[in-house]
Design a protein around this motif. Structure first.
Motif, short mmCIF file in Angstrom:
data_model
loop_
_atom_site.label_atom_id
_atom_site.label_comp_id
_atom_site.label_asym_id
_atom_site.label_seq_id
_atom_site.Cartn_x
_atom_site.Cartn_y
_atom_site.Cartn_z
N UNK A 1 0.67 -1.07 -0.11
CA UNK A 1 0.20 -0.14 -0.06
C UNK A 1 0.96 1.31 0.03
N UNK A 2 0.33 2.53 -0.46
CA UNK A 2 0.85 3.68 -0.37
C UNK A 2 0.27 4.32 0.95
N UNK A 3 0.84 5.47 1.45
CA UNK A 3 0.62 6.02 2.62
C UNK A 3 1.06 7.56 2.61
N UNK A 4 -0.13 8.24 3.10
CA UNK A 4 0.34 9.75 3.23
C UNK A 4 -0.27 10.16 4.49
N UNK B 1 -3.06 9.71 9.47
CA UNK B 1 -2.48 8.77 8.56
C UNK B 1 -3.46 8.21 7.66
N UNK B 2 -3.32 8.02 6.16
CA UNK B 2 -4.03 7.34 5.39
C UNK B 2 -3.55 6.19 4.74
N UNK C 1 -1.95 8.75 -3.91
CA UNK C 1 -1.00 9.10 -2.37
C UNK C 1 -0.11 10.45 -2.56
N UNK C 2 0.17 10.73 -3.95
CA UNK C 2 1.18 11.80 -4.14
C UNK C 2 0.15 13.19 -4.31
N UNK C 3 -0.28 13.65 -3.14
CA UNK C 3 -1.45 14.68 -3.11
C UNK C 3 -0.80 15.78 -2.56
N UNK C 4 -0.73 17.02 -3.40
CA UNK C 4 -0.29 18.33 -2.69
C UNK C 4 -0.53 18.52 -1.41
N UNK C 5 -1.91 18.14 -1.18
CA UNK C 5 -2.37 18.69 0.21
C UNK C 5 -2.04 17.86 1.32
N UNK D 1 -7.62 6.28 8.42
CA UNK D 1 -8.48 6.00 7.25
C UNK D 1 -7.55 4.83 6.31
N UNK D 2 -8.57 3.89 5.88
CA UNK D 2 -7.73 2.95 4.89
C UNK D 2 -8.56 2.71 3.75
#
Length: 530
Positions: free
Chosen positions: A217-220, A227-228, A242-246, A340-341
């Motif tokens: 999984x990815x995570x941010x 954490x998600x 997961x590569x989200x600017x926010x 959140x998952x």
């Protein structure tokens, strides 16, 4: 500093380039004519006939110390220990005969409590750069006295001999993993992903015994420290979403969930870049257009200008870069306990909703199912009709233990830490592949942000009839016919027939793990209406 070949079993070598920097590795790769540079300075490597993992050529050594705990079968094929010794001798002899070798000493696991030390020995500078980008780079002082826990002997140009080495008849490719000797030997394939995934398999072996769930999984992490996680098979959007600017990126592919939180296994990203859009995915696009990045099987013109639309070599074009090439990352590669998952699927049948809220039992069911759908163009030999793919725990090829082990751990962690689980379809809407259209990434991002910031949990949910999923009735800024997939189809009878078909595929797949789950998960299983 420790001798660069210590512990590898390679007793003779002419010249060893140990722990070269990215710039030095690129220089070596160019001098050795291993590839070319893009107009932006990224290194482009081609992998020949193997443009993806050689699943049928991956074997685990059958050893007394580990055999009882391994999930033997198609995923973990047995390799006779005596045959493996023959193979190891062949690989070591080959590497020892080379004029030049490249080694990299690296970590897997951002959490020092659970990390392992990895030493790669390879014949190519660009493969050493791939590993340097992909894993965690120790500080200079940490390299002194570095003793590897696991060693990768990488001989991509060497052909194995199946009759002697124990590999697949007719194949000169062999990936052999010994958990007892802590050695991975790779021969006959230049696809760099084999290096990455062999260590992921090792982490999947080691961590459950330490009470840590290893995850594909990815995570941010959000600005509030939430954490998600984003589970999903290749092509479902783990890296992109997961590569989200926010939100700060922890990592794009492999993580552990401990009693303290989440930690990345890697120090880099390995993004699929076919048809990559600068507008929709600017972070990955920018990282793929700079010096230090490794591009795998990406097409470029004579001036080095990339054509990310061109899949003539493979649809599995890749970009490997250090995680710091993404501007918004989580320092140290660690985050808190997941709030959140998200389970991602690219449903090419076009019948699953763009987002739905799962109960804990449904979460376990979908984790064990690991569903997505492949379409023509993503793999050779696929026809016009979508093909359902089920991969337990969203990563069956990398699970040395039975999926039940990882499934039970996830269920316990969700219950312990109170994470909310969401199922997100990044596939098709308005019809199946060929009729409908790909789900809008803007809609997906908007729904995900609403889920992660807590606002989506406050709206009214209704249950759709085919899969028993709770879907939001209305979300500001999202068309109502997008939220309910049946409403997006012009031909409602065709939707019903396609949904029933997918329900049947879920039912059939459930038979493979029904005996390993609890009664509440069995009750949550997708099944045809009576």
């Amino acid at each position: 500093m420790t001798a660069p070949l210590a512990g590898t079993g390679i007793t003779s070598a002419h010249s060893v380039h140990a722990n070269l920097t990215a710039a030095s590795l690129v220089q070596q790769a160019m001098v050795r004519q291993e590839g070319r540079l893009s107009a932006d300075g990224a290194f482009i490597g081609l992998t020949g006939q193997h443009t993806g993992r050689s699943v049928a050529d991956k074997f685990v050594v059958d050893e007394p110390e580990t055999t009882a705990q391994i999930w033997w079968g198609k995923v973990n094929q047995k390799l006779d220990a005596a045959k493996y010794e023959v193979f190891l001798k062949r690989v070591r002899g080959y590497l020892g005969s080379q004029k030049e070798l490249f080694t990299q000493d690296l970590y897997a696991g951002a959490d020092p409590k659970f990390r392992i030390k990895v030493r790669l020995v390879t014949t190519n500078a660009w493969h050493a750069l791939f590993a340097r980008n992909m894993f965690i780079r120790p500080a200079e002082a940490e390299l002194a006295g570095f003793t590897p826990d696991y060693t990768i002997l990488h001989a991509p140009e060497l052909e194995s001999v199946p009759a002697e080495d124990g590999g697949r008849p007719g194949s000169t490719t062999l990936i052999g993993l010994s958990f007892a000797q802590k050695i991975i030997a790779i021969a006959g394939t230049s696809y760099a992903g084999e290096i990455k995934k062999s260590i992921f398999t090792v982490m999947n072996w080691l961590l459950p015994a330490q009470g840590v769930l290893p995850m594909h999984c990815s995570a941010n992490v959000g600005k509030e420290g939430d954490t998600a996680l984003f589970f999903g098979l290749s092509g479902t959007g783990k890296t992109t979403l997961s590569s989200d600017p926010e939100r700060a990126l922890i990592g794009d592919d492999e993580h552990g969930w401990s009693d303290k939180g989440v930690f990345n296994f890697e120090g880099g990203c390995y993004a699929k870049v076919i048809k990559l859009s600068q507008e929709a995915e600017p972070q990955i696009w920018n990282a793929s257009h700079r010096f230090g990045t490794v591009l795998e099987n990406v097409v470029a013109d004579k001036h080095g200008r990339l054509d990310l639309e061109d899949g003539s070599l493979t649809e599995n074009t890749r970009s490997c870069y250090p995680i710091e090439f993404i501007p918004n990352t989580q320092p140290g590669g660690m985050g808190g306990l997941p709030k959140n998952v998200v389970m991602l699927t690219a449903d090419a049948f076009g019948v699953l909703p763009p987002i739905s809220k799962l109960t804990p039992a449904q979460a376990m069911y979908h984790f064990m199912s690991g569903y997505t759908a492949k379409v023509a163009g993503t793999e050779k030999g696929l026809g016009k009709e979508p093909q359902a793919t089920f991969s337990s725990c969203f990563g069956a090829p990398f699970l040395p233990r039975h999926p039940e082990v990882y499934g039970k751990m996830l269920a316990e962690l969700i219950a312990r830490d109170g994470a909310q689980v969401w199922l997100v379809n990044t596939g098709w809407t308005g019809g199946s592949y060929g009729t409908g259209s790909r789900m809008s990434i803007q809609h997906t991002r908007a729904l995900l942000r609403a889920a992660l910031d807590g606002s989506l949990a406050q709206v009214e949910f209704v249950q759709e009839p085919f899969f028993g999923l709770a879907i939001p009735k209305a979300v500001q800024g999202i068309p109502a016919n997008v939220l309910n997939p049946r409403d997006s189809w012009a031909d409602k009878a065709a939707y019903d027939a396609t949904a029933k078909k997918l329900v049947g595929l879920f039912e059939k797949n459930f038979e493979t793990f029904a005996g390993a789950v609890s009664e509440d998960v069995k009750a949550a299983a997708i099944r045809a209406a009576a």
